[in-house]
Design a protein around this motif. Structure first.
Motif, PDB file in Angstrom:
ATOM      1  N   LEU A 195      35.817  45.243  49.336  1.00 31.88           N
ATOM      2  CA  LEU A 195      34.468  44.684  49.584  1.00 31.88           C
ATOM      3  C   LEU A 195      34.135  43.470  48.737  1.00 31.88           C
ATOM      4  N   GLY A 196      34.787  43.223  47.413  1.00 34.79           N
ATOM      5  CA  GLY A 196      34.457  42.074  46.592  1.00 34.79           C
ATOM      6  C   GLY A 196      33.021  42.415  45.791  1.00 34.79           C
ATOM      7  N   ALA A 197      32.283  43.707  45.759  1.00 38.15           N
ATOM      8  CA  ALA A 197      30.908  43.822  45.411  1.00 38.15           C
ATOM      9  C   ALA A 197      30.854  43.124  43.808  1.00 38.15           C
ATOM     10  N   PHE A 198      31.703  43.273  43.008  1.00 37.54           N
ATOM     11  CA  PHE A 198      31.622  42.817  41.356  1.00 37.54           C
ATOM     12  C   PHE A 198      31.343  41.252  41.459  1.00 37.54           C
ATOM     13  N   TYR A 199      32.326  40.562  42.316  1.00 38.91           N
ATOM     14  CA  TYR A 199      32.169  39.264  42.212  1.00 38.91           C
ATOM     15  C   TYR A 199      30.681  38.645  42.736  1.00 38.91           C
ATOM     16  N   ARG A 200      30.440  39.386  43.976  1.00 40.26           N
ATOM     17  CA  ARG A 200      29.154  38.827  44.626  1.00 40.26           C
ATOM     18  C   ARG A 200      28.102  39.324  43.692  1.00 40.26           C
ATOM     19  N   GLN A 201      28.024  40.389  42.901  1.00 37.81           N
ATOM     20  CA  GLN A 201      26.862  40.756  42.058  1.00 37.81           C
ATOM     21  C   GLN A 201      26.898  39.883  40.934  1.00 37.81           C
ATOM     22  N   VAL A 202      28.233  39.475  40.243  1.00 37.53           N
ATOM     23  CA  VAL A 202      28.035  38.792  39.115  1.00 37.53           C
ATOM     24  C   VAL A 202      27.693  37.122  39.532  1.00 37.53           C
ATOM     25  N   VAL A 203      27.849  36.791  40.623  1.00 41.13           N
ATOM     26  CA  VAL A 203      27.337  35.430  41.042  1.00 41.13           C
ATOM     27  C   VAL A 203      25.780  35.362  41.039  1.00 41.13           C
ATOM     28  N   GLU A 204      25.319  36.557  41.915  1.00 39.93           N
ATOM     29  CA  GLU A 204      23.857  36.961  41.738  1.00 39.93           C
ATOM     30  C   GLU A 204      23.135  36.765  40.391  1.00 39.93           C
ATOM     31  N   LEU A 205      23.836  37.435  39.484  1.00 39.47           N
ATOM     32  CA  LEU A 205      23.299  37.547  38.190  1.00 39.47           C
ATOM     33  C   LEU A 205      23.397  36.123  37.140  1.00 39.47           C
ATOM     34  N   ALA A 206      24.226  35.564  37.709  1.00 34.27           N
ATOM     35  CA  ALA A 206      24.263  34.146  37.047  1.00 34.27           C
ATOM     36  C   ALA A 206      23.410  33.176  37.364  1.00 34.27           C
ATOM     37  N   PHE A 207      23.301  33.285  38.886  1.00 38.46           N
ATOM     38  CA  PHE A 207      22.358  32.392  39.845  1.00 38.46           C
ATOM     39  C   PHE A 207      21.326  32.888  40.666  1.00 38.46           C
ATOM     40  N   PRO A 208      20.465  33.348  39.937  1.00 35.42           N
ATOM     41  CA  PRO A 208      19.498  34.207  40.882  1.00 35.42           C
ATOM     42  C   PRO A 208      18.813  33.271  41.922  1.00 35.42           C
ATOM     43  N   ASN A 209      19.019  34.008  43.157  1.00 34.83           N
ATOM     44  CA  ASN A 209      18.052  33.158  44.163  1.00 34.83           C
ATOM     45  C   ASN A 209      18.941  31.819  44.760  1.00 34.83           C
ATOM     46  N   GLU A 210      19.900  31.520  44.207  1.00 28.13           N
ATOM     47  CA  GLU A 210      20.820  30.355  44.192  1.00 28.13           C
ATOM     48  C   GLU A 210      22.127  30.550  44.485  1.00 28.13           C
ATOM     49  N   SER A 211      22.415  31.843  44.901  1.00 24.26           N
ATOM     50  CA  SER A 211      24.005  32.163  44.911  1.00 24.26           C
ATOM     51  C   SER A 211      24.688  31.754  46.010  1.00 24.26           C
ATOM     52  N   GLN A 212      24.089  31.117  47.317  1.00 25.21           N
ATOM     53  CA  GLN A 212      24.658  31.059  48.603  1.00 25.21           C
ATOM     54  C   GLN A 212      25.672  30.016  48.456  1.00 25.21           C
ATOM     55  N   ASP A 213      25.553  28.897  47.843  1.00 26.51           N
ATOM     56  CA  ASP A 213      26.733  27.791  47.658  1.00 26.51           C
ATOM     57  C   ASP A 213      27.546  27.954  46.609  1.00 26.51           C
ATOM     58  N   VAL A 214      27.460  28.942  45.762  1.00 24.93           N
ATOM     59  CA  VAL A 214      28.410  29.324  44.462  1.00 24.93           C
ATOM     60  C   VAL A 214      29.383  29.997  44.838  1.00 24.93           C
ATOM     61  N   SER A 215      30.552  29.516  44.439  1.00 22.32           N
ATOM     62  CA  SER A 215      32.007  30.264  44.519  1.00 22.32           C
ATOM     63  C   SER A 215      32.549  30.736  43.382  1.00 22.32           C
ATOM     64  N   MET A 216      33.358  31.605  43.122  1.00 16.10           N
ATOM     65  CA  MET A 216      33.784  32.161  41.844  1.00 16.10           C
ATOM     66  C   MET A 216      35.395  32.154  42.016  1.00 16.10           C
ATOM     67  N   LYS A 217      36.089  31.420  40.993  1.00 19.45           N
ATOM     68  CA  LYS A 217      37.275  31.147  40.883  1.00 19.45           C
ATOM     69  C   LYS A 217      38.008  31.849  39.673  1.00 19.45           C
ATOM     70  N   GLU A 218      39.402  32.177  39.975  1.00 21.26           N
ATOM     71  CA  GLU A 218      40.348  32.711  38.894  1.00 21.26           C
ATOM     72  C   GLU A 218      41.327  32.051  38.855  1.00 21.26           C
ATOM     73  N   LEU A 219      42.095  31.584  37.641  1.00 23.48           N
ATOM     74  CA  LEU A 219      43.516  31.237  37.483  1.00 23.48           C
ATOM     75  C   LEU A 219      44.095  32.161  36.530  1.00 23.48           C
ATOM     76  N   ILE A 220      45.349  32.486  36.652  1.00 26.87           N
ATOM     77  CA  ILE A 220      46.135  33.227  36.004  1.00 26.87           C
ATOM     78  C   ILE A 220      47.359  32.506  35.838  1.00 26.87           C
ATOM     79  N   CYS A 221      47.749  32.054  34.567  1.00 29.55           N
ATOM     80  CA  CYS A 221      48.897  31.284  34.430  1.00 29.55           C
ATOM     81  C   CYS A 221      49.951  32.020  33.512  1.00 29.55           C
ATOM     82  N   VAL A 222      51.291  32.266  33.757  1.00 30.83           N
ATOM     83  CA  VAL A 222      52.197  32.759  33.122  1.00 30.83           C
ATOM     84  C   VAL A 222      53.351  31.913  32.667  1.00 30.83           C
ATOM     85  N   HIS A 223      53.457  31.855  31.261  1.00 31.60           N
ATOM     86  CA  HIS A 223      54.358  31.043  30.354  1.00 31.60           C
ATOM     87  C   HIS A 223      55.428  31.739  29.700  1.00 31.60           C
TER      88      HIS A 223
END
Length: 587
Positions: free
Chosen positions: A525-553
């Motif tokens: 359900l991705g509850a963690f990422y949805r709630q983190v965005v709401e914490l970081a952008f209260p009342n403005e989370s509609q247009d915000v996306s969260m990205k991750e990048l993992i690089c292996v060298h």
């Protein structure tokens, strides 16, 4: 060792799935060693003190605990839903076990809706069991679904679905989705006009349904090569069933759809998802059921200060439920019954009456169960042979290519036939030392990664999954970026926010303690990422996306160089995804 258990409101074992190691471990706690512990009653008795303790601490003291760790490295993880206790006992890390338990609860909501008592049926027990087994068999990483994005094959597959629509008769239902899955990766999706969009968790759940079906068909075909069409034992004769997709503000599976599965070719599955026109009823009943469950807990705790507000909220939700039932031409007696039970409940909670609040709350629960029965309609019959034949004919030129894609982990293909696909060779010269990367859009639930075949000698799929799990732990601790070594490998993980369509607003960095209090990242359900965005952008989370990048060298690359390359790689991927002409694989 692993055991997945679900206990009902009276601590009877409703569902169980365990291995031999779990039974051996439980024998250590049993005085009668020779007794057969495979009996659910014996397991219930042995675990009864733990279940009772969890219920008492949660209900009477409000002091809930979600996990226990034993000296022998056994981990016990708890969750509760509608007075049922979900437990996983394993030797995994707490976060991994908790994530699996959340997915188990999502599976139950997906196949049972609000009627968890359906798990008394052996068919539903088998269905939940195969979904739990198939959860980790796909190529996708936790919390992200697979998508194949080569322009040629996707356009052909979409045309095949459009052509198949003409052969599908599903009157009186007008809203539906047609999908083609290759392994657990989405190849094409066609939705009828006016249909509600499917959410990322819906696509993940359907991909797991497809993996379960593909594994069963594969096992049957190995035993009998002449099998043309095989019925899945946990579905109907036509390989169909009522499932629930995510809807409402809670984004929980509660909207009934009719799901139909058919095999196009080995590891290629055709899915029809038919809207049963009960979305509003499902959302309203789901909310009413949750609020009533909270009210019953407040009454048990004697927390009378919270009861009036909860009653008001329940009354509003029940009004929406009765309105939705009337709109769907449901039994008017049921609507009157719900209204009457609400009046009795409010009266018993606010005045002195012969009926106690607990009694009227139980009566309300019984009335809601009658409303829940409305969310299990008859499965419509769909003639699927003609559209299936149409699809096979149209995608026949790509069939061999798709079957190869279905069998390769993080498959993107390579060679002249697939020159537009993403391979690591495109990045070796620009990023020396890079052997693999994973780019994830947590808002859309999709990820991008090169073909594992390019680095199979240095990196196994199991190693990649462990690196992703480690990244989850770091993100849950509140870190936005981290680097670490694992043997000869150097790993760099970065998380950031993006906002489109409006001026950039500064994020309010969530407190690490608030982040740690959230559910573990990576569940369906991705509850963690949805709630983190709401914490970081209260009342403005509609247009915000969260990205991750993992690089292996490789380990010889200095840490500053790896971090710098990760930053440059993020920009390169961003340009690749924004360029509509680039035929990149979105997994």
């Amino acid at each position: 060792m692993k055991a997945t258990l679900i206990f009902d409101s009276i601590n009877d074992l409703l569902f169980s799935k365990w291995d031999d190691m779990f039974i051996k471990r439980m024998k250590c706690f049993n005085e009668q060693v020779n007794e057969d512990l495979n009996d659910s009653h014996n397991i219930s008795q042995l675990l009864s003190p733990i279940i009772t303790s969890q219920r008492v601490m949660a209900a009477q003291f409000g002091n809930t605990y979600s996990s226990m760790q034993c000296k022998d490295k056994t981990t016990i993880v708890f969750d509760e839903w509608l007075d049922h206790v979900f437990i996983i006992i394993s030797e995994d890390k707490v976060e991994d076990a908790h994530r699996e338990l959340l997915d188990c609860k999502t599976f139950v909501q997906h196949i049972c809706g609000q009627n968890i008592n359906l798990l008394h049926s052996p068919i539903y027990k088998d269905w939940l069991s195969v979904l739990l087994e198939s959860r980790g068999k796909g190529d996708s990483i936790p919390g992200a679904s697979g998508v194949i994005g080569e322009s040629g094959v996707t356009v052909t597959a979409l045309n095949a679905l459009k052509s198949a629509v003409k052969e599908i008769k599903c009157s009186p239902y007008q809203h539906y989705h047609l999908m083609l899955y290759v392994g657990d990766k989405l190849l094409a999706l066609y939705s009828s006009k006016g249909s509600e969009d499917l959410t990322p968790p819906d696509l993940i759940l359907l991909s797991i349904q497809c993996v379960a079906a593909q594994e069963y068909w594969k096992n049957v075909e190995e035993k009998n090569d002449d099998v043309q069409k095989t019925r899945l034992p946990w579905l109907s004769q036509e390989n169909s069933a009522i499932v629930n997709v995510c809807a409402g503000t809670a984004a929980s599976p509660c909207a009934p759809y009719s799901m139909h599965l058919a095999e196009v070719a080995p590891r290629i599955t055709f899915v029809i998802l038919l809207d049963m026109e009960l979305r509003e009823v499902g959302i309203a009943v789901h909310m009413s059921n949750q609020i009533l469950s909270n009210l019953r807990r407040l009454l048990l705790q004697r927390n009378l200060e919270m009861v009036p507000n909860t009653l008001d909220t329940l009354e509003v939700s029940l009004k929406k439920t009765t309105d939705a039932l009337r709109k769907n031409k449901a039994n008017t007696n049921l609507c009157a019954r719900l209204t009457s039970r609400m009046l009795e409940l409010r009266k018993s909670c606010t005045t002195t009456t012969p009926l106690t609040p607990e009694t009227t709350a139980t009566a309300m629960h019984t009335a809601l169960e009658a409303a829940i029965e409305q969310l299990k309609p008859d499965i419509p019959s769909i003639k699927i042979l003609l559209p299936l034949k149409e699809i096979r004919g149209i995608i026949a030129p790509y069939m061999e290519f798709l079957q190869v894609k279905a069998m390769r982990y993080f498959s993107h293909g390579s060679g002249s036939e697939d020159s537009g696909s993403l391979t690591l060779h495109k990045y070796v010269e620009e990023f020396p030392g890079l052997i693999h990367f994973i780019y994830v859009d947590r808002t859309t639930g999709r990820f991008l990664a090169p073909d594992m075949a390019d680095c199979v000698d240095m990196l196994s799929p199991d190693t990649v999954k462990r690196l992703v799990s480690c990244t989850f732990s770091l993100v849950h601790e509140g870190y936005g970026a981290a680097t670490w070594r694992r043997g000869a490998l150097h790993v760099c993980a970065v998380t950031w926010w993006e906002r489109r369509g409006a001026g950039a607003a500064a994020a309010r960095a969530p407190h690490p303690a608030a982040v740690r209090a959230l559910p573990p990242p990576g569940d369906i359900l991705g509850a963690f990422y949805r709630q983190v965005v709401e914490l970081a952008f209260p009342n403005e989370s509609q247009d915000v996306s969260m990205k991750e990048l993992i690089c292996v060298h490789v380990g010889l690359v200095p840490a500053p160089t790896a971090v710098q390359q990760a930053r440059r790689l993020a920009h390169s991927i961003h340009e690749l995804l924004d360029d509509q002409r680039a035929a990149a694989d979105l997994l």
